[in-house]
Design an enzyme around this catalytic site. Structure first.
Site, PDB file in Angstrom:
ATOM      1  N   GLN A  42       2.960   2.201  13.873  1.00 58.41           N
ATOM      2  CA  GLN A  42       2.968   3.343  12.951  1.00 58.41           C
ATOM      3  C   GLN A  42       1.599   4.009  12.943  1.00 58.41           C
ATOM      4  O   GLN A  42       0.612   3.387  13.332  1.00 58.41           O
ATOM      5  CB  GLN A  42       3.309   2.862  11.548  1.00 58.41           C
ATOM      6  CG  GLN A  42       2.247   1.956  10.951  1.00 58.41           C
ATOM      7  CD  GLN A  42       2.809   1.065   9.862  1.00 58.41           C
ATOM      8  OE1 GLN A  42       3.311  -0.009  10.154  1.00 58.41           O
ATOM      9  NE2 GLN A  42       2.713   1.500   8.619  1.00 58.41           N
ATOM     10  N   GLU A  82       0.619  -2.610  12.659  1.00 54.44           N
ATOM     11  CA  GLU A  82       0.870  -4.062  12.625  1.00 54.44           C
ATOM     12  C   GLU A  82       1.199  -4.624  13.999  1.00 54.44           C
ATOM     13  O   GLU A  82       1.447  -5.819  14.125  1.00 54.44           O
ATOM     14  CB  GLU A  82       2.009  -4.367  11.645  1.00 54.44           C
ATOM     15  CG  GLU A  82       1.643  -4.053  10.215  1.00 54.44           C
ATOM     16  CD  GLU A  82       2.748  -4.401   9.226  1.00 54.44           C
ATOM     17  OE1 GLU A  82       3.837  -4.814   9.662  1.00 54.44           O
ATOM     18  OE2 GLU A  82       2.510  -4.259   8.015  1.00 54.44           O
ATOM     19  N   TRP A 138       0.826  -1.217   0.000  1.00 50.92           N
ATOM     20  CA  TRP A 138       0.000   0.000   0.000  1.00 50.92           C
ATOM     21  C   TRP A 138       0.854   1.258   0.000  1.00 50.92           C
ATOM     22  O   TRP A 138       0.356   2.356  -0.233  1.00 50.92           O
ATOM     23  CB  TRP A 138      -0.932  -0.004   1.211  1.00 50.92           C
ATOM     24  CG  TRP A 138      -0.211   0.228   2.532  1.00 50.92           C
ATOM     25  CD1 TRP A 138       0.955  -0.383   2.930  1.00 50.92           C
ATOM     26  CD2 TRP A 138      -0.569   1.103   3.598  1.00 50.92           C
ATOM     27  NE1 TRP A 138       1.326   0.048   4.175  1.00 50.92           N
ATOM     28  CE2 TRP A 138       0.412   0.956   4.614  1.00 50.92           C
ATOM     29  CE3 TRP A 138      -1.626   1.982   3.805  1.00 50.92           C
ATOM     30  CZ2 TRP A 138       0.357   1.670   5.813  1.00 50.92           C
ATOM     31  CZ3 TRP A 138      -1.673   2.693   5.000  1.00 50.92           C
ATOM     32  CH2 TRP A 138      -0.696   2.530   5.982  1.00 50.92           C
ATOM     33  N   ASP A 139       2.152   1.092   0.250  1.00 50.83           N
ATOM     34  CA  ASP A 139       3.079   2.230   0.244  1.00 50.83           C
ATOM     35  C   ASP A 139       2.870   3.075  -1.008  1.00 50.83           C
ATOM     36  O   ASP A 139       2.922   4.304  -0.969  1.00 50.83           O
ATOM     37  CB  ASP A 139       4.540   1.742   0.229  1.00 50.83           C
ATOM     38  CG  ASP A 139       4.886   0.812   1.385  1.00 50.83           C
ATOM     39  OD1 ASP A 139       4.001   0.058   1.819  1.00 50.83           O
ATOM     40  OD2 ASP A 139       6.038   0.820   1.828  1.00 50.83           O
TER      41      ASP A 139
HETATM   42  C1  BGC Z   1       5.060  -1.450   7.440  1.00 53.07           C
HETATM   43  C2  BGC Z   1       4.042  -1.547   6.337  1.00 53.07           C
HETATM   44  C3  BGC Z   1       4.718  -1.290   5.001  1.00 53.07           C
HETATM   45  C4  BGC Z   1       5.883  -2.221   4.806  1.00 53.07           C
HETATM   46  C5  BGC Z   1       6.656  -1.946   3.545  1.00 53.07           C
HETATM   47  C6  BGC Z   1       6.192  -2.411   7.150  1.00 53.07           C
HETATM   48  O1  BGC Z   1       7.172  -2.283   8.128  1.00 53.07           O
HETATM   49  O2  BGC Z   1       4.493  -1.757   8.682  1.00 53.07           O
HETATM   50  O3  BGC Z   1       3.016  -0.608   6.551  1.00 53.07           O
HETATM   51  O4  BGC Z   1       3.799  -1.454   3.986  1.00 53.07           O
HETATM   52  O5  BGC Z   1       6.768  -2.082   5.895  1.00 53.07           O
HETATM   53  O6  BGC Z   1       7.177  -0.671   3.547  1.00 53.07           O
END
Ligand code: BGC
Length: 793
Positions: free
Chosen positions: A621, A508, A379-380
């Protein structure tokens, strides 16, 4: 102290310079970091910034976006629907190696006596430039200047100019231009889930290898993903010193070695052209042919022409995208302002390098600067990167959304597999199939579906590209709306509200929860937008509506069901604290013991079992804080402040996706001190290695986030209701002005925020209506300028 300020790993200190990231000495201890920082790329092809001589290096990576090998994901204990096939980006044939020997002494950076060392990532010209003065043990002085580029104009092409001059003596020189496949790649992930698992054994299998004159062509294929890669190089030497040349190649190796009787003051000018072509469909022969055509053309054009077209591309990019910060006192250039400018450009430049020519792919979390996260798309792209692209390079934004559309068949199949209606986009993927091996922090992040639709809405709003919406967007909207309707239910226990259980939000550290507020709010947007688009097509574009019905078997009653769910969406609320709890149970959790968490135990995910983390009130986050930014008009300023004050101390910032968003909300609620501190963390995430892992690649999402932090945060930009508006704050530095361009519906607006006043200038276009605070402002070709006072709230 903010969480990210706890511990700062040592990092390379780059001198302040507005356009360059400069290394004045060779630092072997920062090898891996420096490879990431000086990586070049164009969104299709990427190379880590290892020295030309092939070493020393931490990871001599060359990557092609979307070029991956698959492997079975092995689970200790299987369950139905787990992703089965892992996808890992490959380290492909490395072709930038140019070895130098003077009187048989190899030039090897770590033990060379360097009288001068200057290597710079030149963000103005889009090149990596190096100037070295080496004194051999025999006292011969050798000047070595090189320039490397990966072309934006021709995505298959890279080139290096490498010039050697003996300054004070004659010498016998060998310059060996090489290419190598299947070199040892990124090693074991060492327990860090963010790193790539090394692909076992030989990944690229030889299909062809030949040379013609000074041209070498190596062709390889992957076994299970069935990709073919051709890498071809052509090397030329210009010198008035007598020389000879020997060409050697094997299946995995190629070498063009020039032996020169180098006369003092006589430059040896080597030019190397590197070409990559990849395909999943055409034969090895055809691919080699394509690589040769490309080489023929660029060799004829020459390095100078490549450089000129690179410059043209960069000039155009900066014209549309440069965010400038300037000390108001013209005569005094403050070092910190220059440093901020450097960091801004560094971030924007790397975004360009990650996305410019990503034409039928997504953008990997690390761009093409490293193998971490396996080259996967998350989703970035939609939440962190697309805002910048939408407002500066809408064509790239469109390509990325079109790529999501191409994934729709796999997303439909995945939904079916999980017994859902509609389509379910993968949490992480390269080829469209779910590749997340840990469902709790992966597949369960259903919010990605709403994130993609959110980015679509912003794109359509900012560009007016209704055709894209009609031809591709509407279908994705129908299928994602179906997913939400299927996933949620009207809960008696919640007064008949529409609830969505068993999902993971952006945080997360809190997995598989009920009614994650972010997810529900974003799903509501998704459902509303789907309804609005379907109804508008039915009312105004019957042909398009009928085509949509054909493609999706849409029933007339569906849109009503979507809007009903949207209007009855359950959003957790705590009366006592007057905040939106992250989910239904969040406030029941025991607070994390921050006081007794050692500073070196972050990110928590590397030191605590997930269960220890999940049962506590702790945040990886921005989650609700992100919702407050994305859905700005859903929250009153007071509610933003209350929620920020509650969530900010709980947010570890263990993900680099956090600081930029915290900075935006801090700026919006007027906490400028925090906005600056978070903003600096985001801005310097890579340049000062704030997260301590820049060695593994750039944090592309955070880089996109820095643009949002500057424009939406400090610039006070808003686009929630479809009108571009500004509630300017200030520059993230005292006595400085902040200036940035925004492309809106094909017109170029430049916003300059001074200490007291803001200036809006229509640089390209006929007429643009924007809002300054509460006032409507019309800019036209005749009256392109408006100056307004900034009210201090
Ligand atoms: C983050 C995710 C992100 C991923 C890739 C993870 O550490 O929690 O939100 O999509 O890294 O950047």
């Amino acid at each position: 102290m903010l969480h990210h300020e706890r511990l700062r790993p040592p990092s390379h200190d780059y001198p302040a310079d507005e356009w360059n990231v400069i290394e004045k000495t060779f630092h072997p201890e920062f090898l891996a970091q420096s490879e990431t920082m000086s990586a070049l790329g164009n969104g299709y092809l990427g190379m880590r910034g290892c020295p030309e001589e092939g070493g020393p290096n931490a990871e001599n990576g060359t990557f092609i976006n979307g070029f991956y090998e698959t492997r079975p994901i092995v689970y200790g204990e299987e369950a139905y629907g787990f992703a089965k096939t892992g996808q890992t980006i490959c380290n492909v044939t490395g072709s930038k190696i140019i070895k130098l020997f003077v009187d048989d002494e190899p030039f090897w950076l770590p033990n060379a006596r360097l009288l001068k060392y200057d290597r710079r990532l030149n963000m103005k010209s889009g090149t990596l430039d190096r100037e070295i003065l080496w004194e051999t043990p025999a006292g011969k002085q050798v000047s070595i200047t090189s320039r490397r580029l990966i072309s934006f104009a021709n995505r298959h092409v890279a080139a290096i100019s490498y010039c050697v001059t003996l300054l004070n003596a004659q010498a016998f020189v060998v310059i060996s231009s090489e290419m190598a496949t299947n070199e040892a790649s990124a090693g074991d992930s060492g327990g860090d889930p963010r790193l790539a698992r090394a692909l076992p054994g030989r990944v690229l299998h030889p299909r062809a290898s030949y040379s013609k004159d000074r041209r070498i062509v190596l062709c390889h294929a992957t076994e299970s993903s069935r990709f073919t890669l051709t890498c071809a190089t052509d090397t030329a030497l210009e010198s008035s010193s007598p020389h000879s040349c020997k060409v050697v190649h094997t299946a995995d190796f190629g070498q063009v070695a020039f032996t020169i009787d180098a006369q003092p003051g006589c430059p040896l000018e080597l030019t190397k052209y590197l070409v990559y072509h990849t395909s999943q469909t055409v034969s090895a022969e055809e691919l080699c042919g394509r690589a040769e055509w490309t080489l023929d053309r660029v060799v004829t054009q020459g390095f100078r022409q490549l450089l000129a077209s690179q410059q043209q591309y960069m000039d155009d990019f900066w014209r549309r995208s440069d965010v400038r910060i300037k000390d108001i006192r013209e005569d005094r250039t403050k070092r910190s302002t220059v440093e901020i400018q450097q960091a801004i450009r560094f971030n924007l430049f790397h975004i360009l390098q990650a996305s410019a020519r990503a034409e039928d792919t997504g953008v990997p979390a690390k761009g093409l600067t490293g193998q971490a996260y396996e080259g996967h798309y998350f989703w970035d792209t939609e939440i962190y990167l697309l805002p910048f692209l939408t407002y500066t390079s809408p064509r790239i934004a469109r390509n990325l959304l079109a790529f999501r559309y191409k994934m729709l068949p796999q997303a439909r199949a995945r939904a079916k597999e999980l017994d859902h209606r509609g389509a379910m986009f993968p949490w992480r993927t390269i080829n469209g199939e779910e590749a997340s091996a840990y469902y709790a922090a992966g597949t369960a992040q259903y919010h990605i579906n709403a994130d993609i639709m959110y980015a679509l809405r912003k794109y359509v709003q900012a560009t007016g590209d209704e055709a894209f919406l009609r031809d591709f967007g509407a279908e994705m909207l129908v299928e994602t709306a179906r997913l939400w309707l299927d996933l949620g239910f009207y809960s008696d226990a919640k007064g008949g509200k529409f609830c969505i259980n068993g999902v993971t939000g952006p945080n997360e550290y809190n997995a598989v929860v009920n009614d994650n507020a972010y997810t529900n709010l974003m799903a509501r947007e998704n459902l509303r937008y789907a309804t609005e688009v379907v109804e508008s097509l039915r009312a105004t574009e019957l042909d398009a509506y009928n085509a949509l019905v054909q493609k999706t078997a849409l029933e007339p009653s569906e849109a009503k069901a979507w809007i009903h769910a949207a209007e009855n969406m359950y959003v957790p609320y705590d009366e006592k604290l007057q905040i939106i709890p992250e989910d239904d149970n969040f406030l029941d959790k025991e607070p994390w013991d921050f006081r007794n968490t050692p500073a070196d135990h972050y990110p928590l995910l590397l030191f605590y079992h997930p269960l220890n983390i999940y049962r506590k009130r702790v945040i990886k986050q921005a989650d609700v804080i992100l919702a407050m930014f994305l859905l700005g008009d859903v929250f009153s300023p007071e509610s933003k402040k209350r929620n920020f004050d509650f969530y900010d101390p709980l947010t570890t910032g263990d993900s680099s996706l956090s600081s930029c968003v915290e900075a935006i909300i801090a700026a919006q609620i007027g906490d400028i001190d925090k906005a600056i501190r978070y903003g600096m963390a985001a801005l310097l995430m890579d340049l000062a290695d704030v997260g301590g892992n820049v060695k593994d690649g750039c944090h592309i999402a955070s880089m996109g986030g820095t643009w949002m932090m500057l424009t939406y945060g400090f610039g006070g930009m808003r686009d929630d209701d479809g009108t571009l508006s500004f509630w300017p704050r200030r520059a993230p530095e005292d006595n400085a002005i902040l200036r940035f361009p925004v492309t809106y519906r094909g017109q170029l607006l430049e916003v300059e925020i001074g200490l007291e006043k803001v200036e809006y200038a229509l640089r390209e276009g006929e007429c643009l209506v924007i809002r300054h605070e509460t006032e409507e402002v019309e800019l036209t070709r005749e009256n392109p300028l408006a100056v307004r006072t900034i009210s201090r709230r």
